[in-house]
Scaffold this active site. Sequence first.
Site, PDB file in Angstrom:
ATOM      1  N   GLN A   1       1.232  -1.005   7.101  1.00  9.58           N
ATOM      2  CA  GLN A   1       0.345  -1.325   5.999  1.00  9.58           C
ATOM      3  C   GLN A   1      -0.803  -2.219   6.478  1.00  9.58           C
ATOM      4  OE1 GLN A   1       0.659   0.091   3.037  1.00  9.58           O
ATOM      5  NE2 GLN A   1      -1.203  -0.861   2.238  1.00  9.58           N
TER       6      GLN A   1
ATOM      7  N   ALA B   1      -3.509  -1.917  -0.642  1.00  5.31           N
ATOM      8  CA  ALA B   1      -2.685  -3.105  -0.890  1.00  5.31           C
ATOM      9  C   ALA B   1      -2.564  -3.949   0.365  1.00  5.31           C
ATOM     10  CB  ALA B   1      -1.304  -2.691  -1.379  1.00  5.31           C
TER      11      ALA B   1
ATOM     12  N   HIS C   1       4.654   1.022  -1.244  1.00 10.40           N
ATOM     13  CA  HIS C   1       5.231   1.934  -0.251  1.00 10.40           C
ATOM     14  C   HIS C   1       6.373   1.275   0.527  1.00 10.40           C
ATOM     15  CE1 HIS C   1       2.568   5.469  -0.461  1.00 10.40           C
ATOM     16  NE2 HIS C   1       1.627   4.605  -0.812  1.00 10.40           N
TER      17      HIS C   1
ATOM     18  N   ASP D   1       2.651   9.660  -2.106  1.00  8.20           N
ATOM     19  CA  ASP D   1       1.256  10.025  -2.349  1.00  8.20           C
ATOM     20  C   ASP D   1       1.107  11.525  -2.142  1.00  8.20           C
ATOM     21  OD1 ASP D   1       0.599   7.399  -2.820  1.00  8.20           O
ATOM     22  OD2 ASP D   1      -0.343   7.076  -0.869  1.00  8.20           O
TER      23      ASP D   1
ATOM     24  N   GLU E   1      -5.617   5.735  -8.971  1.00  2.00           N
ATOM     25  CA  GLU E   1      -5.007   6.558  -7.935  1.00  2.00           C
ATOM     26  C   GLU E   1      -4.077   7.584  -8.588  1.00  2.00           C
ATOM     27  OE1 GLU E   1      -3.073   4.432  -4.819  1.00  2.00           O
ATOM     28  OE2 GLU E   1      -4.925   3.470  -4.097  1.00  2.00           O
TER      29      GLU E   1
END
Length: 324
Positions: free
Chosen positions: A158, A179, A186, A193, A241
């Site tokens: 990430q 994020a 996640h 996604d 999103e």
Amino acid sequence: MRRTHRTRRGASIRPVLFSLLLLVAAVFAVRMLTPAATGGGQGASPLGTSAPPAGRSSGVQAMTATGIPCTLTELGEAAVHTGDLVLVNNWTLYQFPEEQPLQCIYEEKTASYYVRDKEVYLAPHALDALNALMDAFQAQGGSKTVNVVAGYRTKDFQQHLFDQSAARNGQAHAEKFVAQPGGSEHHTGLVVDFSILREDGASEEYRGQGEYAWINQNCHRYGWIVRYGAEKEALTGIADEPWHFRYAGVPHAIAMAAEDLCLEEYTDYLKGFPFDGPHLLVECADGTYEIWYCAGTAAYLPDSGEYTVSGNNVDGLIVTCKTE
């Protein structure tokens, strides 16, 4: 019960006062241990069962208004930070567990959708729900074009994505659309996604429109929510999103859809249903589910039957029990 001061009016009235105080205390205790129940939404998917979590029983017993006998059980601080309802965002960071069960989507998926490669992982029960959702989409006429391009992410990965976005598009863009490490859903293993994969190999952004609108409009029936909507950006901190789906489980996804609540709102909403007050009832195709909130690390757990426990990653636990 408030402490009372001793009176000087004479010993003859003390037994009467003591009896009245005992009666008031008894009535108060009964009210605290027999919560009422309220109505809720409607849905079409079953809740998974779970064995009673490891914990230390206090021996304190009570019964819900619908007749479910429960025992107060200490579950520990870790329980607050695990489960299908943990809130994760840039100011409520995920608490990484020592062990996290994950399943390779490629190995267990059905034939109704694609997955990017063999390195996309999901929590096993969320993967079962994903298969059910996508099979239903295909059964009602949907094409096999949905491609799962992201699932579980480590904190390091990430960080890589955030740094990459900041380098390409600027810090402000990264903060709006990506994020922070530790603040990504996640990390939970409860998120996928989507993108669109055409027959010629071309990839398109998934917008949840056209034939795919059915997925976004019906995913709650299978325990999924569209986590980030444009109208909730001020609460979630993430821009629209439509491709980002979060597993919350039935009946919670159904309740959120019925009340038009994002997870930040729903976390606060559930605090309005403490064990010693009205409970949330959600009707599903296979029965009714009773939901209550317990602040802290101890919760009233059903003595038997189907139920799950989830922390909210903030300050308490949510118990979800299927009623008879």
